[in-house]
Motif scaffolding. Structure first.
Motif, PDB file in Angstrom:
ATOM      1  N   THR A  58      32.527  40.473  71.434  1.00 31.41           N
ATOM      2  CA  THR A  58      33.076  41.753  70.957  1.00 31.41           C
ATOM      3  C   THR A  58      33.786  41.555  69.625  1.00 31.41           C
ATOM      4  OG1 THR A  58      33.321  42.510  73.245  1.00 31.41           O
ATOM      5  CG2 THR A  58      34.579  43.689  71.562  1.00 31.41           C
ATOM      6  N   TYR A  59      34.544  40.475  69.499  1.00 33.24           N
ATOM      7  CA  TYR A  59      35.217  40.193  68.228  1.00 33.24           C
ATOM      8  C   TYR A  59      34.225  39.857  67.119  1.00 33.24           C
ATOM      9  CZ  TYR A  59      39.764  40.495  70.430  1.00 33.24           C
ATOM     10  OH  TYR A  59      40.875  40.949  71.086  1.00 33.24           O
ATOM     11  N   VAL A  60      33.159  39.161  67.453  1.00 30.62           N
ATOM     12  CA  VAL A  60      32.133  38.853  66.457  1.00 30.62           C
ATOM     13  C   VAL A  60      31.564  40.160  65.891  1.00 30.62           C
ATOM     14  CG1 VAL A  60      29.760  38.005  66.170  1.00 30.62           C
ATOM     15  CG2 VAL A  60      31.483  36.555  67.241  1.00 30.62           C
ATOM     16  N   ILE A  61      31.254  41.093  66.776  1.00 28.55           N
ATOM     17  CA  ILE A  61      30.698  42.375  66.338  1.00 28.55           C
ATOM     18  C   ILE A  61      31.697  43.102  65.430  1.00 28.55           C
ATOM     19  CG2 ILE A  61      29.905  44.661  67.084  1.00 28.55           C
ATOM     20  CD1 ILE A  61      27.866  42.494  67.747  1.00 28.55           C
ATOM     21  N   THR A  62      32.964  43.121  65.802  1.00 27.97           N
ATOM     22  CA  THR A  62      33.956  43.807  64.963  1.00 27.97           C
ATOM     23  C   THR A  62      34.143  43.073  63.632  1.00 27.97           C
ATOM     24  OG1 THR A  62      35.854  42.680  65.998  1.00 27.97           O
ATOM     25  CG2 THR A  62      35.186  44.824  66.921  1.00 27.97           C
ATOM     26  N   MET A  63      34.107  41.748  63.665  1.00 25.40           N
ATOM     27  CA  MET A  63      34.263  40.986  62.424  1.00 25.40           C
ATOM     28  C   MET A  63      33.105  41.250  61.459  1.00 25.40           C
ATOM     29  SD  MET A  63      35.666  37.369  63.934  1.00 25.40           S
ATOM     30  CE  MET A  63      35.722  36.512  62.353  1.00 25.40           C
ATOM     31  N   LEU A  64      31.888  41.279  61.997  1.00 25.53           N
ATOM     32  CA  LEU A  64      30.733  41.545  61.142  1.00 25.53           C
ATOM     33  C   LEU A  64      30.792  42.967  60.580  1.00 25.53           C
ATOM     34  CD1 LEU A  64      27.874  39.783  63.153  1.00 25.53           C
ATOM     35  CD2 LEU A  64      29.133  38.925  61.156  1.00 25.53           C
ATOM     36  N   ALA A  65      31.310  43.884  61.372  1.00 29.29           N
ATOM     37  CA  ALA A  65      31.460  45.267  60.900  1.00 29.29           C
ATOM     38  C   ALA A  65      32.472  45.357  59.760  1.00 29.29           C
ATOM     39  CB  ALA A  65      31.901  46.170  62.050  1.00 29.29           C
ATOM     40  N   LEU A  66      33.477  44.505  59.811  1.00 31.93           N
ATOM     41  CA  LEU A  66      34.545  44.544  58.802  1.00 31.93           C
ATOM     42  C   LEU A  66      34.277  43.636  57.608  1.00 31.93           C
ATOM     43  CD1 LEU A  66      37.623  44.552  61.194  1.00 31.93           C
ATOM     44  CD2 LEU A  66      36.713  46.482  59.877  1.00 31.93           C
ATOM     45  N   GLN A  67      33.214  42.856  57.656  1.00 30.84           N
ATOM     46  CA  GLN A  67      32.911  41.932  56.560  1.00 30.84           C
ATOM     47  C   GLN A  67      32.735  42.700  55.245  1.00 30.84           C
ATOM     48  OE1 GLN A  67      33.097  38.863  55.895  1.00 30.84           O
ATOM     49  NE2 GLN A  67      31.897  38.683  54.051  1.00 30.84           N
ATOM     50  N   GLU A  68      33.413  42.215  54.236  1.00 30.90           N
ATOM     51  CA  GLU A  68      33.367  42.822  52.907  1.00 30.90           C
ATOM     52  C   GLU A  68      31.923  43.011  52.445  1.00 30.90           C
ATOM     53  OE1 GLU A  68      36.533  41.880  49.716  1.00 30.90           O
ATOM     54  OE2 GLU A  68      34.827  40.571  49.299  1.00 30.90           O
ATOM     55  N   GLU A  69      31.604  44.225  52.074  1.00 30.60           N
ATOM     56  CA  GLU A  69      30.269  44.619  51.607  1.00 30.60           C
ATOM     57  C   GLU A  69      29.179  44.277  52.621  1.00 30.60           C
ATOM     58  OE1 GLU A  69      29.550  43.155  47.645  1.00 30.60           O
ATOM     59  OE2 GLU A  69      31.539  43.786  46.973  1.00 30.60           O
ATOM     60  N   HIS A  70      29.572  44.020  53.855  1.00 34.91           N
ATOM     61  CA  HIS A  70      28.646  43.689  54.951  1.00 34.91           C
ATOM     62  C   HIS A  70      27.726  42.520  54.617  1.00 34.91           C
ATOM     63  CE1 HIS A  70      30.271  47.115  56.958  1.00 34.91           C
ATOM     64  NE2 HIS A  70      29.920  47.905  55.971  1.00 34.91           N
ATOM     65  N   LYS A  71      28.272  41.571  53.841  1.00 33.70           N
ATOM     66  CA  LYS A  71      27.530  40.350  53.513  1.00 33.70           C
ATOM     67  C   LYS A  71      27.418  39.478  54.755  1.00 33.70           C
ATOM     68  CE  LYS A  71      29.132  40.227  48.723  1.00 33.70           C
ATOM     69  NZ  LYS A  71      30.026  39.530  47.780  1.00 33.70           N
ATOM     70  N   PRO A  72      26.419  38.596  54.806  1.00 28.88           N
ATOM     71  CA  PRO A  72      26.282  37.690  55.960  1.00 28.88           C
ATOM     72  C   PRO A  72      27.483  36.751  56.091  1.00 28.88           C
ATOM     73  CG  PRO A  72      24.302  37.665  54.604  1.00 28.88           C
ATOM     74  CD  PRO A  72      25.343  38.427  53.834  1.00 28.88           C
ATOM     75  N   VAL A  73      27.786  36.393  57.333  1.00 32.78           N
ATOM     76  CA  VAL A  73      28.888  35.476  57.635  1.00 32.78           C
ATOM     77  C   VAL A  73      28.304  34.293  58.418  1.00 32.78           C
ATOM     78  CG1 VAL A  73      31.142  35.202  58.729  1.00 32.78           C
ATOM     79  CG2 VAL A  73      30.474  37.440  57.823  1.00 32.78           C
ATOM     80  N   LYS A  74      28.625  33.093  57.984  1.00 34.26           N
ATOM     81  CA  LYS A  74      28.154  31.865  58.641  1.00 34.26           C
ATOM     82  C   LYS A  74      28.850  31.698  59.996  1.00 34.26           C
ATOM     83  CE  LYS A  74      25.945  30.071  54.959  1.00 34.26           C
ATOM     84  NZ  LYS A  74      24.508  30.074  54.909  1.00 34.26           N
ATOM     85  N   SER A  75      28.155  31.058  60.918  1.00 35.50           N
ATOM     86  CA  SER A  75      28.723  30.851  62.255  1.00 35.50           C
ATOM     87  C   SER A  75      29.985  29.998  62.194  1.00 35.50           C
ATOM     88  CB  SER A  75      27.699  30.219  63.191  1.00 35.50           C
ATOM     89  OG  SER A  75      27.405  28.905  62.804  1.00 35.50           O
TER      90      SER A  75
END
Length: 161
Positions: free
Chosen positions: A11-28
């Motif tokens: 659930t936190y991963v989903i919220t973090m990806l939603a909040l990622q600046e400009e929705h850029k990819p985030v490494k694991s």
């Protein structure tokens, strides 16, 4: 009810990806560092979320994980099912058959318990489906992304030193 740690992390991963600046990819490794969990364990969760179509991954220098769906479409039920937490919830060991000789009565009793649990789980899943991830976030924060998790991971590394 004890909440599975993978459900909370997903659930936190989903919220973090939603909040990622400009929705850029985030490494694991960035996600695991911010969440303070094992990267190998988190990768298992990420694979299940990707398999369910909630997130997508791109393997490249600038790649990582991104949402595959809008947070308006993703519910807690979607996450729960992506992690396969619903499978085999109702599983009998049939202990009563070793204790009682009236096998028909035992079978009928198990069936009543199974039906009651099934109805309860159905209501539980229906309730999970009512909460969309977007309801956990400020709209202005997820629409364009408000946090650069790479910078946050760097900041956390500095704090630990």
């Amino acid at each position: 009810m004890k909440l599975n740690k993978s459900f909370e992390q997903a659930t936190y991963v989903i919220t973090m990806l939603a909040l990622q600046e400009e929705h850029k990819p985030v490494k694991s490794h960035v996600l695991s560092q911010v969440l303070q969990v094992s990267d190998s364990y988190l990768k298992k969760i990420l694979m299940k979320l990707a398999k369910a179509g909630l997130i997508r991954s791109s393997a490249s220098k600038l790649g990582g994980y991104q949402l595959a769906k809008s947070v308006d479409e993703i519910s807690l039920k979607d996450i729960f099912f992506a992690l396969e937490l619903h499978s085999d919830i109702i599983e009998f060991k049939h202990i009563a058959h070793h204790i009682y000789s009236d096998t028909r009565h035992v079978r009928d009793g198990e069936e009543k318990v199974k039906m009651t649990l099934s109805k309860g789980l159905s209501a539980f899943f229906d309730q999970l489906d009512t909460l969309k991830i977007s309801e956990l976030l400020h709209p202005e924060a997820y629409q364009g992304g408000a946090i650069d998790w790479n910078k946050e991971a760097e900041r956390l590394s500095e704090v630990k030193k």
